[in-house]
Design a protein around this motif. Structure first.
Motif, PDB file in Angstrom:
ATOM      1  N   ALA A 135     -22.003 -26.065   4.383  1.00 47.01           N
ATOM      2  CA  ALA A 135     -21.816 -24.879   3.552  1.00 47.01           C
ATOM      3  C   ALA A 135     -20.946 -23.873   4.293  1.00 47.01           C
ATOM      4  O   ALA A 135     -20.904 -23.831   5.525  1.00 47.01           O
ATOM      5  CB  ALA A 135     -23.163 -24.256   3.207  1.00 47.01           C
ATOM      6  N   GLY A 136     -20.243 -23.045   3.557  1.00 42.87           N
ATOM      7  CA  GLY A 136     -19.442 -21.992   4.166  1.00 42.87           C
ATOM      8  C   GLY A 136     -20.305 -20.841   4.649  1.00 42.87           C
ATOM      9  O   GLY A 136     -21.491 -20.718   4.308  1.00 42.87           O
ATOM     10  N   ASN A 137     -19.723 -19.983   5.456  1.00 44.30           N
ATOM     11  CA  ASN A 137     -20.416 -18.800   5.960  1.00 44.30           C
ATOM     12  C   ASN A 137     -20.710 -17.863   4.786  1.00 44.30           C
ATOM     13  O   ASN A 137     -19.808 -17.485   4.040  1.00 44.30           O
ATOM     14  CB  ASN A 137     -19.529 -18.090   6.991  1.00 44.30           C
ATOM     15  N   ASN A 138     -21.982 -17.482   4.621  1.00 43.61           N
ATOM     16  CA  ASN A 138     -22.346 -16.655   3.470  1.00 43.61           C
ATOM     17  C   ASN A 138     -22.468 -15.163   3.792  1.00 43.61           C
ATOM     18  O   ASN A 138     -22.983 -14.389   2.979  1.00 43.61           O
ATOM     19  CB  ASN A 138     -23.643 -17.162   2.833  1.00 43.61           C
ATOM     20  N   GLU A 139     -21.977 -14.758   4.972  1.00 45.62           N
ATOM     21  CA  GLU A 139     -22.004 -13.335   5.318  1.00 45.62           C
ATOM     22  C   GLU A 139     -20.652 -12.802   5.765  1.00 45.62           C
ATOM     23  O   GLU A 139     -20.387 -11.611   5.651  1.00 45.62           O
ATOM     24  CB  GLU A 139     -23.035 -13.068   6.426  1.00 45.62           C
ATOM     25  N   LYS A 140     -19.798 -13.675   6.268  1.00 43.04           N
ATOM     26  CA  LYS A 140     -18.566 -13.221   6.906  1.00 43.04           C
ATOM     27  C   LYS A 140     -17.430 -14.171   6.548  1.00 43.04           C
ATOM     28  O   LYS A 140     -17.586 -15.388   6.579  1.00 43.04           O
ATOM     29  CB  LYS A 140     -18.772 -13.195   8.423  1.00 43.04           C
ATOM     30  N   LYS A 180     -21.556  -9.219  -0.735  1.00 41.64           N
ATOM     31  CA  LYS A 180     -22.525  -8.819   0.262  1.00 41.64           C
ATOM     32  C   LYS A 180     -23.938  -8.845  -0.323  1.00 41.64           C
ATOM     33  O   LYS A 180     -24.177  -8.384  -1.430  1.00 41.64           O
ATOM     34  CB  LYS A 180     -22.199  -7.417   0.784  1.00 41.64           C
ATOM     35  N   GLY A 181     -24.868  -9.422   0.439  1.00 41.08           N
ATOM     36  CA  GLY A 181     -26.254  -9.481   0.014  1.00 41.08           C
ATOM     37  C   GLY A 181     -26.611 -10.694  -0.814  1.00 41.08           C
ATOM     38  O   GLY A 181     -27.796 -10.939  -1.088  1.00 41.08           O
ATOM     39  N   TYR A 182     -25.615 -11.484  -1.222  1.00 34.96           N
ATOM     40  CA  TYR A 182     -25.871 -12.711  -1.990  1.00 34.96           C
ATOM     41  C   TYR A 182     -25.707 -13.910  -1.062  1.00 34.96           C
ATOM     42  O   TYR A 182     -24.772 -13.974  -0.276  1.00 34.96           O
ATOM     43  CB  TYR A 182     -24.913 -12.799  -3.167  1.00 34.96           C
ATOM     44  N   GLY A 183     -26.592 -14.879  -1.149  1.00 35.90           N
ATOM     45  CA  GLY A 183     -26.574 -16.007  -0.226  1.00 35.90           C
ATOM     46  C   GLY A 183     -25.571 -17.081  -0.549  1.00 35.90           C
ATOM     47  O   GLY A 183     -25.501 -18.095   0.163  1.00 35.90           O
ATOM     48  N   GLY A 184     -24.772 -16.911  -1.603  1.00 34.78           N
ATOM     49  CA  GLY A 184     -23.773 -17.912  -1.955  1.00 34.78           C
ATOM     50  C   GLY A 184     -22.565 -17.880  -1.038  1.00 34.78           C
ATOM     51  O   GLY A 184     -22.281 -16.895  -0.359  1.00 34.78           O
ATOM     52  N   SER A 185     -21.813 -18.986  -1.022  1.00 38.35           N
ATOM     53  CA  SER A 185     -20.640 -19.067  -0.139  1.00 38.35           C
ATOM     54  C   SER A 185     -19.634 -20.054  -0.700  1.00 38.35           C
ATOM     55  O   SER A 185     -19.932 -20.853  -1.593  1.00 38.35           O
ATOM     56  CB  SER A 185     -21.055 -19.513   1.271  1.00 38.35           C
ATOM     57  N   PHE A 186     -18.424 -19.993  -0.154  1.00 37.00           N
ATOM     58  CA  PHE A 186     -17.387 -20.961  -0.499  1.00 37.00           C
ATOM     59  C   PHE A 186     -16.766 -21.496   0.785  1.00 37.00           C
ATOM     60  O   PHE A 186     -16.763 -20.838   1.837  1.00 37.00           O
ATOM     61  CB  PHE A 186     -16.312 -20.321  -1.390  1.00 37.00           C
ATOM     62  N   LEU A 187     -16.220 -22.697   0.693  1.00 41.85           N
ATOM     63  CA  LEU A 187     -15.522 -23.363   1.798  1.00 41.85           C
ATOM     64  C   LEU A 187     -14.343 -24.108   1.201  1.00 41.85           C
ATOM     65  O   LEU A 187     -14.508 -24.903   0.273  1.00 41.85           O
ATOM     66  CB  LEU A 187     -16.467 -24.331   2.510  1.00 41.85           C
ATOM     67  N   LEU A 188     -13.126 -23.850   1.717  1.00 44.77           N
ATOM     68  CA  LEU A 188     -11.918 -24.439   1.146  1.00 44.77           C
ATOM     69  C   LEU A 188     -10.961 -24.830   2.264  1.00 44.77           C
ATOM     70  O   LEU A 188     -10.714 -24.056   3.189  1.00 44.77           O
ATOM     71  CB  LEU A 188     -11.239 -23.444   0.208  1.00 44.77           C
ATOM     72  N   ILE A 230     -18.783 -25.076  -2.912  1.00 43.62           N
ATOM     73  CA  ILE A 230     -19.302 -23.779  -3.334  1.00 43.62           C
ATOM     74  C   ILE A 230     -20.816 -23.882  -3.435  1.00 43.62           C
ATOM     75  O   ILE A 230     -21.340 -24.812  -4.065  1.00 43.62           O
ATOM     76  CB  ILE A 230     -18.704 -23.360  -4.692  1.00 43.62           C
ATOM     77  N   VAL A 231     -21.522 -22.966  -2.810  1.00 44.58           N
ATOM     78  CA  VAL A 231     -22.990 -22.950  -2.825  1.00 44.58           C
ATOM     79  C   VAL A 231     -23.445 -21.724  -3.599  1.00 44.58           C
ATOM     80  O   VAL A 231     -23.032 -20.598  -3.298  1.00 44.58           O
ATOM     81  CB  VAL A 231     -23.569 -22.936  -1.399  1.00 44.58           C
ATOM     82  N   LEU A 232     -24.328 -21.950  -4.607  1.00 47.86           N
ATOM     83  CA  LEU A 232     -24.766 -20.879  -5.504  1.00 47.86           C
ATOM     84  C   LEU A 232     -26.297 -20.886  -5.609  1.00 47.86           C
ATOM     85  O   LEU A 232     -26.862 -21.559  -6.479  1.00 47.86           O
ATOM     86  CB  LEU A 232     -24.147 -21.059  -6.897  1.00 47.86           C
ATOM     87  N   PRO A 233     -26.977 -20.175  -4.723  1.00 49.29           N
ATOM     88  CA  PRO A 233     -28.442 -20.109  -4.826  1.00 49.29           C
ATOM     89  C   PRO A 233     -28.875 -19.138  -5.924  1.00 49.29           C
ATOM     90  O   PRO A 233     -28.155 -18.194  -6.254  1.00 49.29           O
ATOM     91  CB  PRO A 233     -28.856 -19.612  -3.445  1.00 49.29           C
ATOM     92  N   THR A 234     -30.039 -19.393  -6.492  1.00 48.65           N
ATOM     93  CA  THR A 234     -30.632 -18.486  -7.473  1.00 48.65           C
ATOM     94  C   THR A 234     -32.063 -18.164  -7.051  1.00 48.65           C
ATOM     95  O   THR A 234     -32.645 -18.860  -6.223  1.00 48.65           O
ATOM     96  CB  THR A 234     -30.637 -19.106  -8.880  1.00 48.65           C
TER      97      THR A 234
END
Length: 812
Positions: A244-249, A271-279, A311-315
């Motif tokens: 998963a990609g970095n979800n803060e920076k 900011k504040g959401y745990g989702g991330s992207f990696l490309l 792409i990671v999308l937590p709910t």
């Protein structure tokens, strides 16, 4: 060579220099989850082996953060009451990139007080807990470290016991003497196409992988007696996972190398959401460096580009969603192509008055969406939808030429006087997949998985061969068909005691095209004896569909009619038996021995009692004939490994395999398969020199690999009793099929050396890699072919020669 060393020195001169006097550090953070239901573990303790000691405790969401971790290699120990302790070794901390971890812990069967638990580490063991035998976990750190990897995870596999490659520069993976066409590739748990540029219709070949080790999480490679969830595979399974990609920076990686230029970007959505992207995107620079004279690309130009994303999308209540994809396109144009360069459809001979030109284009894409959600406190439901597609366009031309030579007989140039097309191929194979898996943990000892996978192939193949200067066309393939398969499995894991584990299950494979199906039992047992010893026993029945083109091959009958006789072709099948012994020699070393026997049956063979042909010996060339499931085969051998895991700044890996690979077609003669190399030996070692320079911010690493193995078995050219060539191209009498795969030519060997230099600065990390592949430039003969332009009229395909690969990366 001097140019390449000068380039390396230039890189170092540009990017090294003074940095601030403060100690360089980085943040380590992540999440700790229950391995069975993926729920966060609250209050887990984490301790780093640094001075002064640092640690953390997970919060209400299972998250942890450790600030100001010094750069270098560290180990992390994780404990949680009632769970098996976890130790993660060799975490590489760089100043230019945060360390973000997803850690999974399993409930312990022994309800001990937390204070009495002793952390254990089982390096190299599978990520998939249902895989107890013939499986190796491969970490991203290893793919970066081992010599000869070319930033390519698939090439790393040949470092391990029982696995080799074709030695001609292709990415084929030969497992225990099996054909590489029966290796299954998976991405994020779903089956995908062969992830190599320039691949062919049998899912083999290809010289450059789309996979990038900078994007991978720890992945498993399975070599036999597979776990119950794996089906439609006979040789091996590479279960690749993306991190998963970095979800803060937001972070970047830029790379520039002889094979390609790449860019990676990752970060949070908000900011504040745990989702991330990696490309990641990469573009070939082979053509450019060939023009500069750094790499010699023979008689052609290679072009490729590829991209990968996740792409990671937590709910909060609907579970975790992820979207992923991997794709690429490639092409080349070869003039005067011979079998020494590339195997093409046809008789693969070279004549003095003609030449063959080969144009190839290919593309592939694999993408999907995954969803996982906890069902109560004991269950986990995972679903997936995916799409994959591969396309190949092949055009072969025969050109009449006049060749001009100098006074010493060296070819100056040739002049084309005529040109006509001899072969055309247009292949498309999209596939749509859906999967559903539910796992339930009854208690710490017992767990069950049940799942189903559906695949719809929408294959469109057209292949034509032309004769008489292109005036006559013969259709080899011409179909557009839908082929569906359904696979079901159930797997049960039972830990009878702390030292005894059982995995049992069934796999069911169904081909709806012709209503063929199998029921495949699987069983594995692991017994950890006293004294750090482990014994494994495994059995599995496995099946595999044949390549789609065989089902719809057009075959000319004796009466002159043409039909498709293979639509009712059954599945190939194999029974795998494995016995393994392993002993841990301290914390960082192990010795391992595995014995295996594979009984292959229902193999498709040519329906002719004088023929050598079976589909398991098929390579880049192809043969369309009437097939029946009447062949059999066997693979058996022993693999020995002594491995010292990376610690105290060095490692080594010694392994060897002695094996046999046989098959029997309809003529009743037992033959070697072409992949029966009989033996292979790998010797790997490496040393790291950290904390160099005035600021102790630099690291130099040196790695090497030596490979020795048996040669590929060949079909020789026709010769008379005196050993003289007896080839008649006009009558298509070229190959001596009566001696198919009796012998090989040369036993290949190869020495590879890689070096890396890393320097950390306050806001970035720079790395320079230099890999020298086949430094002795050994060009052992792999196969022979008829070539009127060569002395003795015999040409040879040889090992891929010396190849330097230089790459620079910056992380920021």
């Amino acid at each position: 060579m001097k140019q390449k060393l000068s380039l390396a020195i230039l890189f170092i001169a540009i990017f090294t220099g003074q940095i601030s006097g403060q100690t360089l550090t980085q943040t380590m953070r992540g999440v700790v989850l229950d391995a069975d239901n993926q729920q966060p573990l609250i209050g887990a303790k984490l301790i780093l082996n640094v001075e002064p000691q640092k640690g953390a405790m997970t919060d209400a969401e299972g998250l942890f953060r450790i600030e100001k971790v010094p750069i270098g290699r560290v180990s992390l120990q994780v404990t949680y009451l009632g769970y098996e302790p976890l130790v993660v070794q060799n975490l590489v901390v760089n100043s230019g990139k945060e360390v973000v971890l997803t850690l999974e812990m399993r409930e312990s069967t022994a309800k001990l007080q937390e204070i009495t638990i002793t952390a254990t580490q089982n390096k190299g063991e599978a990520v998939n807990e249902m895989a107890l035998i013939s499986t190796r976990s491969i970490s991203p750190e290893e793919t970066n470290r081992y010599a000869g990897g070319f930033n390519d995870p698939s090439r790393i596999l040949s470092n391990f016991a029982g696995i080799t490659s074709t030695q001609d520069g292709a990415n084929d993976i030969i497992v225990r003497g099996n054909s590489p066409k029966y290796v299954q590739w998976r991405l994020e748990g779903e089956q995908i196409t062969n992830p190599n540029h320039f691949g062919d219709q049998s899912a083999v070949g290809g010289s450059v992988s789309i996979l990038n080790n900078n994007l991978l999480a720890a992945s498993d490679f399975h070599t036999g007696a597979f776990a119950p969830e794996f089906g439609d595979a006979l040789s091996g399974v590479y279960d690749v996972r993306l991190r998963a990609g970095n979800n803060e920076k937001t972070e970047f990686v830029f790379g520039l190398g002889l094979l390609g230029t790449e860019m990676t970007v990752e970060g949070p959505f908000k900011k504040g959401y745990g989702g991330s992207f990696l490309l990641n995107y990469r573009y070939s620079t082979v053509g450019l460096v060939s023009d500069l004279g750094l790499v010699d690309v023979v008689n052609g130009v290679l072009n490729f580009q590829d991209a990968t994303f996740k792409i990671v999308l937590p709910t909060k209540k609907a579970g975790l969603f992820s979207v992923y994809g991997l794709g690429g396109k490639s092409s080349f144009q070869f003039e005067d192509v011979t079998p020494a360069i590339w195997i093409t459809p046809g008789n693969n001979t070279t004549q003095s008055e003609t030449r063959n030109d080969f144009d190839k284009k290919s593309h592939l894409f694999n993408g999907g969406i995954k969803h996982s959600i906890a069902i109560g406190s004991k269950g986990l439901l995972q679903t997936g939808l995916s799409y994959s597609s591969e396309g190949i366009e092949d055009d072969i031309f025969e050109a009449g030429v006049v060749r001009f030579y100098d006074d010493e007989g060296e070819l100056i140039r040739d002049s084309v006087i005529s040109k006509s097309q001899t072969f055309q191929g247009r292949l498309r194979k999209p596939a749509y997949r859906g999967s559903l898996t539910y796992q339930h943990k009854f208690n710490a000892r017992s767990k069950v998985q049940i799942g189903s996978k559906y695949t719809l192939f929408d294959a469109k193949f057209e292949q034509n061969r032309f004769s008489d200067a292109g005036s006559q066309k013969v259709a080899l393939l011409d179909f557009h068909e839908n082929i569906s398969t359904v696979r079901n499995f159930i797997s049960w894991k039972y830990r009878a005691a702390e030292r005894l584990v059982l995995v049992a299950g069934l796999h069911n494979m169904n081909v709806l095209l012709n209503e063929k199906s199998t029921l495949e039992p699987r069983l594995a047992l692991e017994w950890r004896t006293t004294g750090n010893c482990k014994i494994n026993i495994g059995y599995g029945r496995h099946s595999n569909m044949e390549s789609i083109h065989h089902y719809f091959a057009k075959v000319k009958q004796p009466d002159g009619s043409v039909n498709e006789p293979n639509r009712d072709l059954d599945l190939l099948k194999a029974d795998h038996f494995v016995l393994g012994f392993e002993r841990r020699l301290g914390k960082n070393m192990r010795a391992k021995v595995e014995f295996y026997y594979q009984h292959l049956f229902d193999l498709p063979v040519e329906n002719l009692d004088t023929s050598y042909f079976a589909t398991i010996v098929e390579g880049l060339d192809f043969r369309y004939v009437d097939l029946v499931n009447a062949g059999k085969g066997k693979n058996y051998g022993v693999e020995i490994t002594l491995e010292k895991f990376f610690s105290r700044n060095y490692y080594f890996l010694l392994n060897g395999s002695i094996y046999r690979s046989k098959y029997t077609p309809l003529d009743g003669i037992e033959r070697n398969t072409p992949f029966a190399g009989d033996y292979l030996v790998n010797v790997l070692a490496g040393k790291e020199f950290p904390r160099l320079g005035k600021r102790k911010n630099q690291t130099f690493a040196l790695n090497t690999r030596m490979f020795f193995g048996g040669g590929r078995k060949i079909i020789p050219l026709l010769r008379d009793a005196s050993g003289n060539l007896a080839v008649d191209v006009a009558k298509n009498q070229v190959w001596d099929y009566s001696r198919a795969f009796e012998t090989s030519l040369d036993d290949p060997y190869q020495i590879q050396v890689s070096m890396s230099y890393k320097w950390n600065k306050r806001r970035a990390t720079h790395e320079l890699f230099l890999n020298l592949d086949n430094i002795t430039n050994n060009k052992g003969r792999i196969m022979e072919f008829y070539d009127e332009t060569e002395p003795g009229k015999v040409g040879h395909m040889t090992q891929f020669g010396f190849f330097p690969n230089l790459m620079y990366r910056v992380y920021f």
